[in-house]
Design a protein around this motif. Structure first.
Motif, PDB file in Angstrom:
ATOM      1  N   LYS A 135     -54.602-141.906  50.647  1.00 41.03           N
ATOM      2  CA  LYS A 135     -54.337-141.872  49.214  1.00 41.03           C
ATOM      3  C   LYS A 135     -53.407-142.988  48.766  1.00 41.03           C
ATOM      4  CE  LYS A 135     -55.064-136.951  48.832  1.00 41.03           C
ATOM      5  NZ  LYS A 135     -54.488-135.658  48.561  1.00 41.03           N
ATOM      6  N   SER A 136     -53.081-143.905  49.667  1.00 34.65           N
ATOM      7  CA  SER A 136     -52.215-145.002  49.278  1.00 34.65           C
ATOM      8  C   SER A 136     -53.003-145.949  48.386  1.00 34.65           C
ATOM      9  CB  SER A 136     -51.681-145.745  50.493  1.00 34.65           C
ATOM     10  OG  SER A 136     -52.743-146.330  51.207  1.00 34.65           O
ATOM     11  N   THR A 137     -52.334-146.519  47.437  1.00 40.46           N
ATOM     12  CA  THR A 137     -52.997-147.427  46.514  1.00 40.46           C
ATOM     13  C   THR A 137     -52.402-148.813  46.667  1.00 40.46           C
ATOM     14  OG1 THR A 137     -51.443-146.828  44.763  1.00 40.46           O
ATOM     15  CG2 THR A 137     -53.524-145.632  44.828  1.00 40.46           C
ATOM     16  N   PHE A 138     -53.266-149.802  46.662  1.00 44.44           N
ATOM     17  CA  PHE A 138     -52.844-151.185  46.717  1.00 44.44           C
ATOM     18  C   PHE A 138     -53.194-151.801  45.379  1.00 44.44           C
ATOM     19  CE2 PHE A 138     -53.894-155.649  47.498  1.00 44.44           C
ATOM     20  CZ  PHE A 138     -52.663-156.085  47.948  1.00 44.44           C
ATOM     21  N   VAL A 139     -52.196-152.283  44.691  1.00 44.91           N
ATOM     22  CA  VAL A 139     -52.415-152.871  43.382  1.00 44.91           C
ATOM     23  C   VAL A 139     -52.451-154.383  43.536  1.00 44.91           C
ATOM     24  CG1 VAL A 139     -51.496-153.101  41.056  1.00 44.91           C
ATOM     25  CG2 VAL A 139     -51.270-150.943  42.284  1.00 44.91           C
ATOM     26  N   ASP A 140     -53.600-154.959  43.226  1.00 41.21           N
ATOM     27  CA  ASP A 140     -53.751-156.403  43.294  1.00 41.21           C
ATOM     28  C   ASP A 140     -53.336-156.977  41.953  1.00 41.21           C
ATOM     29  OD1 ASP A 140     -54.359-158.933  44.045  1.00 41.21           O
ATOM     30  OD2 ASP A 140     -56.533-158.692  43.924  1.00 41.21           O
ATOM     31  N   THR A 141     -52.134-157.536  41.898  1.00 43.08           N
ATOM     32  CA  THR A 141     -51.624-158.042  40.628  1.00 43.08           C
ATOM     33  C   THR A 141     -52.151-159.433  40.317  1.00 43.08           C
ATOM     34  OG1 THR A 141     -49.664-158.895  41.744  1.00 43.08           O
ATOM     35  CG2 THR A 141     -49.517-156.684  40.787  1.00 43.08           C
ATOM     36  N   LYS A 151     -55.762-166.623  43.154  1.00 48.51           N
ATOM     37  CA  LYS A 151     -55.311-166.860  44.526  1.00 48.51           C
ATOM     38  C   LYS A 151     -55.989-168.094  45.111  1.00 48.51           C
ATOM     39  CE  LYS A 151     -54.345-162.095  45.831  1.00 48.51           C
ATOM     40  NZ  LYS A 151     -54.755-160.988  46.720  1.00 48.51           N
ATOM     41  N   PHE A 152     -57.302-168.215  44.867  1.00 51.96           N
ATOM     42  CA  PHE A 152     -58.046-169.369  45.375  1.00 51.96           C
ATOM     43  C   PHE A 152     -57.516-170.651  44.760  1.00 51.96           C
ATOM     44  CE2 PHE A 152     -61.517-172.414  45.260  1.00 51.96           C
ATOM     45  CZ  PHE A 152     -61.961-172.371  46.576  1.00 51.96           C
ATOM     46  N   THR A 153     -57.282-170.638  43.455  1.00 49.34           N
ATOM     47  CA  THR A 153     -56.780-171.812  42.762  1.00 49.34           C
ATOM     48  C   THR A 153     -55.401-172.204  43.280  1.00 49.34           C
ATOM     49  OG1 THR A 153     -57.985-171.129  40.793  1.00 49.34           O
ATOM     50  CG2 THR A 153     -56.282-172.786  40.490  1.00 49.34           C
ATOM     51  N   LYS A 154     -54.561-171.237  43.496  1.00 46.57           N
ATOM     52  CA  LYS A 154     -53.222-171.516  44.008  1.00 46.57           C
ATOM     53  C   LYS A 154     -53.298-172.092  45.421  1.00 46.57           C
ATOM     54  CE  LYS A 154     -49.883-168.560  43.290  1.00 46.57           C
ATOM     55  NZ  LYS A 154     -49.058-167.351  43.434  1.00 46.57           N
ATOM     56  N   ARG A 155     -54.231-171.612  46.196  1.00 47.82           N
ATOM     57  CA  ARG A 155     -54.319-172.030  47.595  1.00 47.82           C
ATOM     58  C   ARG A 155     -54.982-173.411  47.747  1.00 47.82           C
ATOM     59  NH1 ARG A 155     -56.762-168.214  52.373  1.00 47.82           N
ATOM     60  NH2 ARG A 155     -56.177-169.545  54.099  1.00 47.82           N
ATOM     61  N   PHE A 156     -56.070-173.633  47.014  1.00 45.19           N
ATOM     62  CA  PHE A 156     -56.833-174.862  47.196  1.00 45.19           C
ATOM     63  C   PHE A 156     -56.748-175.809  46.008  1.00 45.19           C
ATOM     64  CE2 PHE A 156     -58.992-171.671  49.827  1.00 45.19           C
ATOM     65  CZ  PHE A 156     -58.842-172.274  51.064  1.00 45.19           C
ATOM     66  N   GLY A 157     -56.219-175.378  44.894  1.00 48.45           N
ATOM     67  CA  GLY A 157     -56.093-176.236  43.724  1.00 48.45           C
ATOM     68  C   GLY A 157     -57.347-176.230  42.871  1.00 48.45           C
ATOM     69  N   ASP A 158     -57.214-176.829  41.697  1.00 50.08           N
ATOM     70  CA  ASP A 158     -58.332-176.894  40.749  1.00 50.08           C
ATOM     71  C   ASP A 158     -59.452-177.797  41.242  1.00 50.08           C
ATOM     72  OD1 ASP A 158     -57.225-175.150  38.926  1.00 50.08           O
ATOM     73  OD2 ASP A 158     -56.140-176.743  37.861  1.00 50.08           O
TER      74      ASP A 158
END
Length: 95
Positions: free
Chosen positions: A60-66, A72-79
């Motif tokens: 019943k644990s919830t993971f909230v993806d904020t 995330k992809f843009t931050k990791r690899f750029g535009d």
């Protein structure tokens, strides 16, 4: 085996106070409270979390993806990675 080196174990019931689950086992712990189960006196111990109430074990644990997947992809690899990839080309079936 050597004599008199092992601790004495007693019948014990652990009660999860959050959901009321009961676990009957043996332990070296004693308490003032005693409960009769199947004709045997068990020492009663209250516990706050057990496998019956812990979110990890109950699922019943919830993971909230904020942050979104694209962010995330843009931050990791750029535009530039998104511009190079462009839109995928679709092929027509049956032509």
């Amino acid at each position: 085996m050597k004599k008199d080196i092992h601790p004495v174990s007693y019948p014990v019931v652990f009660i999860d106070i959050t959901c009321g689950a009961r676990f009957v086992t043996r332990s070296t712990m004693k308490s003032d409270k005693v409960e009769l189960i199947d004709g045997v006196e068990h020492f009663v111990h209250a516990i706050s979390v057990s496998a019956e109430s812990h979110p990890f074990y109950t699922g019943k644990s919830t993971f909230v993806d904020t942050e979104g997947r694209i962010d995330k992809f843009t931050k990791r690899f750029g535009d530039s990675a998104l511009r190079r990839a462009g839109k995928p080309k679709l092929e027509k079936l049956g032509s």
